[in-house]
Design an enzyme around this catalytic site. Structure first.
Site, mmCIF file in Angstrom:
data_model
loop_
_atom_site.group_PDB
_atom_site.id
_atom_site.type_symbol
_atom_site.label_atom_id
_atom_site.label_comp_id
_atom_site.label_asym_id
_atom_site.label_seq_id
_atom_site.Cartn_x
_atom_site.Cartn_y
_atom_site.Cartn_z
ATOM 1 C CD GLU A 202 -1.655 -3.052 1.560
ATOM 2 O OE1 GLU A 202 -0.776 -2.483 2.105
ATOM 3 O OE2 GLU A 202 -3.094 -2.904 1.664
ATOM 4 C CG PHE B 271 -9.931 -10.212 10.275
ATOM 5 C CD1 PHE B 271 -8.717 -10.370 10.704
ATOM 6 C CD2 PHE B 271 -9.739 -10.098 9.330
ATOM 7 C CE1 PHE B 271 -7.741 -10.907 10.485
ATOM 8 C CE2 PHE B 271 -8.947 -10.710 8.530
ATOM 9 C CZ PHE B 271 -7.930 -10.895 9.091
ATOM 10 C CE LYS C 220 -16.911 -6.984 3.192
ATOM 11 N NZ LYS C 220 -15.729 -8.075 3.026
ATOM 12 C CG MET D 248 22.425 12.338 3.663
ATOM 13 S SD MET D 248 24.133 13.377 2.819
ATOM 14 C CE MET D 248 22.960 13.686 1.267
#
Lengths: 186, 594
Positions: B57, B119, B169, B488
């Site tokens: 994601e 869940f 949902k 770096m």
């Protein structure tokens, strides 16, 4: 109950501590949409950016328009205070921010409920001080009183201090509500 | 609310898709899961919106950022509840810091289960409140369409940023009324576009009298749209003033323009930083005086009057006090500024400004970006220069980067002559940004050359998106400056931490060529300066995703550098730091700063 002088500096709101060099205290009125989470947003802004909250009160003031008014007392340098106002103003549910300290005269009031448990002379003395402060008795038993007092935070501090040797048990304070003087709206 | 015919009743999932279509969305970057299945079902049934299945994601958010940054349109992300939402957090904060418009849709457990530790439940609204411009939990399907349209308005208007809508949902399954987008404007949120004329007039007066003027521009110019970049060029030409830019603003003024001083800031050019320090009138256009730019605040441009144009009032006077603050959209303000400047006779202090240019040319003569090249080892700067030359020759290129030394070298050596061509994680400094961002850019510009200038360590944070590139036929090029170090970090440890290289080397690196082949990409490796041009040409010409493993000098440092807590005129140059004095180059009081 252990409360030191200037008791409010030990309250949950950490009220009225001494100001640091270069800092000022401001009372801001913030008009917001009363939507879910709006208070968390405002508080999150203060905590996330390290700003101070000395006092914060909130309630819906326009039931049809679903607007709430938040009164927040904060401290900081003038640059930080300007930044607080700008950060508040750019939040999506915020309609207006007014600096009541800077933008003309205003009235500030706080309500406190103060419980004392005592007997005999102490009970008489508590009632006498109540008269002087024009507090109401909102609950009484043979061993206790609950006083309701409205006034400036300093007045409430003074009253609570006087009640301490007289059997002070508990204090509940609302935090500051404020409004500008004169005919103008927010 | 207007009365709506029965036909506009649809399920929440249908409303989501219909809203996206009505908002002109063509691409969604996402990853399915239990709490967004109804929306994925509707995606399956239509052909107008293309869905790009990422591999993580975080990749969806960065891909959407790359898409948004390279097109000027909002990027759309669709992820599930719980881990889907928490994985998106880095990209949301990245977009917030860099003002990138994103609309992130997250699934949520059904309303009746919220708060039950269900869940894949997470308090998505609570978690993302500080890393979005605004977010909404929709508990009623009837409010879904309006919220969707409001979300697009908030994400793209004013100072752009990420927004998130959390959709339980059951709300996706339930029926509700669809409302088409109207000319939507929330009462409380009305960003100011036009600048105050008196302020702009005051700014022009300052500019007219300036003897050592400088434009300091940023990402706000690019966010304001291509028209703002055109206006900026007009204003620079009309005034003849020099111009520098932040990392986020590269391309708004062309790198080939003769007024261009290069990037400023911590790894900016000598001439840009000295000009900032010595200028007497600074015109800040759409930049925010970030700590990478200002260095030590009390020594920042000490003798200058500052004009600050920004659409976000909270950016003004935050770090540096502006003498002339102008709240408004860069495009609108620049248009007025040019008009007023011309109406007043286009006056400037020509002799003084010419003297200022002489001074600047002297600084330029120091050639701060020169480096000691090698015939046997590929210097990373040389690799980026060769890549830049090849890209310029090819034309039509977009560049993304990861974060670190390679990012700064890319900013220093790759020229951009147009806005929206340079995608990098500036504010948040997110390693792993570049590969998924390249995916998003290539989706938006399928025929253009898209190169992610990468370090091997950053690339390994999100390299699974190569699989996305293969799936959708996106020929992105990952150009890795492989020094087997967190370059770096290593540089800071060398300069500030007594050369104790704590966990800054990469052990057990994969064979990137074999890995490319395992993904189905083309793998190339180059370790000789002489082979570089040929290999880069091969990378550009192959019509497949490429991982280019460029093995470079392992201990090269990125200069110029303004150490933390130092002023612009206390810059370190590669010529002033030698192996003997490098440990003493920075005093330890700067170490506390990042």
């Amino acid at each position: 109950m252990e409360l030191k002088r200037g008791s409010s500096s030990h309250s949950a709101y950490h009220l009225r501590p001494a100001l640091k060099e270069g800092e000022e205290r401001r009372t801001l009125a913030v008009l917001v949409d009363n939507e879910s989470g709006v208070l968390a947003r405002v508080i999150g802004l203060f905590s996330g950016r390290g700003y101070n909250i000395e006092s914060l009160t909130v309630a819906e003031t326009d039931h049809t328009g679903h607007r709430s008014r938040i009164t927040v007392v904060t401290t900081g340098t003038p640059m930080v205070l300007d930044q607080i106002k700008a950060q508040l103003e750019r939040m999506i549910p915020v309609h207006r921010v007014r600096d009541l300290t800077v933008e003309g005269p205003s009235v500030e009031r706080e309500l406190a409920l103060v419980k004392v448990a005592n007997a005999g002379d102490l009970r008489v003395e508590a009632l006498r001080i109540r008269d002087a402060f024009r507090a109401q008795v909102v609950d009484a038993s043979l061993e206790s009183f609950v006083f309701e007092l409205t006034g400036s935070p300093e007045k409430i501090d003074a009253f609570v201090d006087l009640m301490r040797p007289l059997g002070l048990v508990d204090v509940s304070r609302t935090g500051v509500a404020a409004i500008s003087r004169g005919p103008g709206e927010m | 609310m207007t009365t709506t015919p029965k036909s506009s009743t649809m399920t929440g999932a249908e409303i989501v898709i219909k809203s996206l279509i009505d908002q002109g969305v063509e691409v969604v970057f996402g990853y399915p899961g239990g709490a967004v299945l109804p929306i994925y079902d509707e995606l399956f049934k239509q052909n107008q919106i293309k869905h790009i299945l990422v591999r993580h994601e975080q990749g969806a958010t960065h891909a959407a950022e790359g898409y948004a940054r390279s097109t000027g349109k909002p990027g759309v992300v669709l992820v599930t509840s719980g881990p889907g939402a928490t994985n998106a957090v880095t990209g949301l904060q990245d977009a917030l810091m860099d003002s990138i418009p994103l609309v992130c849709l997250t699934g949520q457990v059904p309303t009746f289960m919220i708060g039950n530790d269900a869940f894949q439940e997470a308090d998505t609204i609570g978690i993302t409140r500080p890393c979005t411009k605004h977010n909404w939990l929709v508990k009623d399907t009837d409010e879904l369409a309006e919220t969707m349209h409001e979300a697009f308005y908030v994400a793209t208007s004013g100072r752009p940023g990420p927004v998130l809508i959390d959709i339980p949902k059951d709300v996706q399954f339930a029926d509700g009324t669809y409302q088409p987008p109207r000319n939507f404007k929330p009462k409380a949120y009305q960003p100011k576009l036009k600048g105050d004329t008196a302020d702009i007039q005051a700014a022009v007066e300052l500019m007219e009298g300036a003897k050592k003027p400088l434009f300091y521009t940023g990402g706000g110019v690019i966010n304001s749209g291509p028209h703002a970049s055109t206006l900026l060029r007009d204003l620079v030409e009309a005034t003849g003033f020099p111009i520098t830019s932040t990392l986020m603003g590269l391309g708004a003024y062309p790198a080939s323009g003769d007024k261009w001083l290069g990037m400023l800031g911590m790894h900016g050019t000598y001439e840009a930083n000295w000009a900032m320090h010595d200028c007497d009138v600074m015109v800040c256009v759409g930049a925010r005086f970030d700590d990478r730019i200002t260095g030590r605040l009390d020594a920042f441009a000490p003798n200058s009057k500052k004009i600050h144009i920004d659409i976000d009032p909270s950016s003004i006077n935050k770090n540096v006090r502006a003498d002339v603050p102008i709240v408004g959209d860069v495009g609108h303000v620049l248009e007025d500024m040019i008009r007023i400047f011309r109406a007043r006779g286009a006056k400037t202090e020509k002799t003084a400004v010419a003297k200022w240019w002489d001074q600047i040319d002297e600084w330029r003569g120091g050639k701060c970006l020169d480096f000691l090249n090698s015939e046997t080892l590929i210097k990373p700067q040389y690799a980026v220069q060769r890549l830049a030359d090849a890209m310029v020759k090819h034309g039509d290129y977009y560049v993304t980067t990861e974060v670190g030394q390679h990012q700064m070298w890319a900013a220093q050596y790759i020229p951009f002559d147009a806005p929206n061509r340079w995608m990098t994680s500036g504010g948040l400094g997110t390693m792993g940004y570049g590969c998924p961002a390249a995916v998003g850019v290539q989706v938006a510009h399928p025929d253009s050359l898209v190169v992610d200038v990468a370090g091997e360590a950053s690339f390994m944070m999100t390299m699974q998106e190569m699989s996305t590139a293969i799936q959708y036929g996106l020929p992105i090029k990952i150009f890795i400056l492989n020094n087997e170090r967190l370059g770096m970090v290593r540089q800071w440890q060398q300069l500030l931490h007594g050369e104790r290289y704590s966990s800054s080397y990469s052990e057990a690196l994969p064979d990137f060529v074999k890995m490319a082949e395992a993904f189905g990409c083309v793998g190339l490796r180059c370790d000789k300066p002489g082979d570089l041009d040929g290999a880069i040409d091969e990378m550009i010409n192959v019509d497949k995703p490429v991982i280019f493993d460029c093995l470079v000098e392992k201990h090269e440092n990125c200069f110029p550098m303004i150490p933390s807590g130092k002023a612009h005129n206390e810059m370190l140059l590669s010529s002033s730091v030698s192996a003997d004095n490098i440990g003493d180059a920075i005093k330890s009081d700067g170490a506390v700063l990042v």
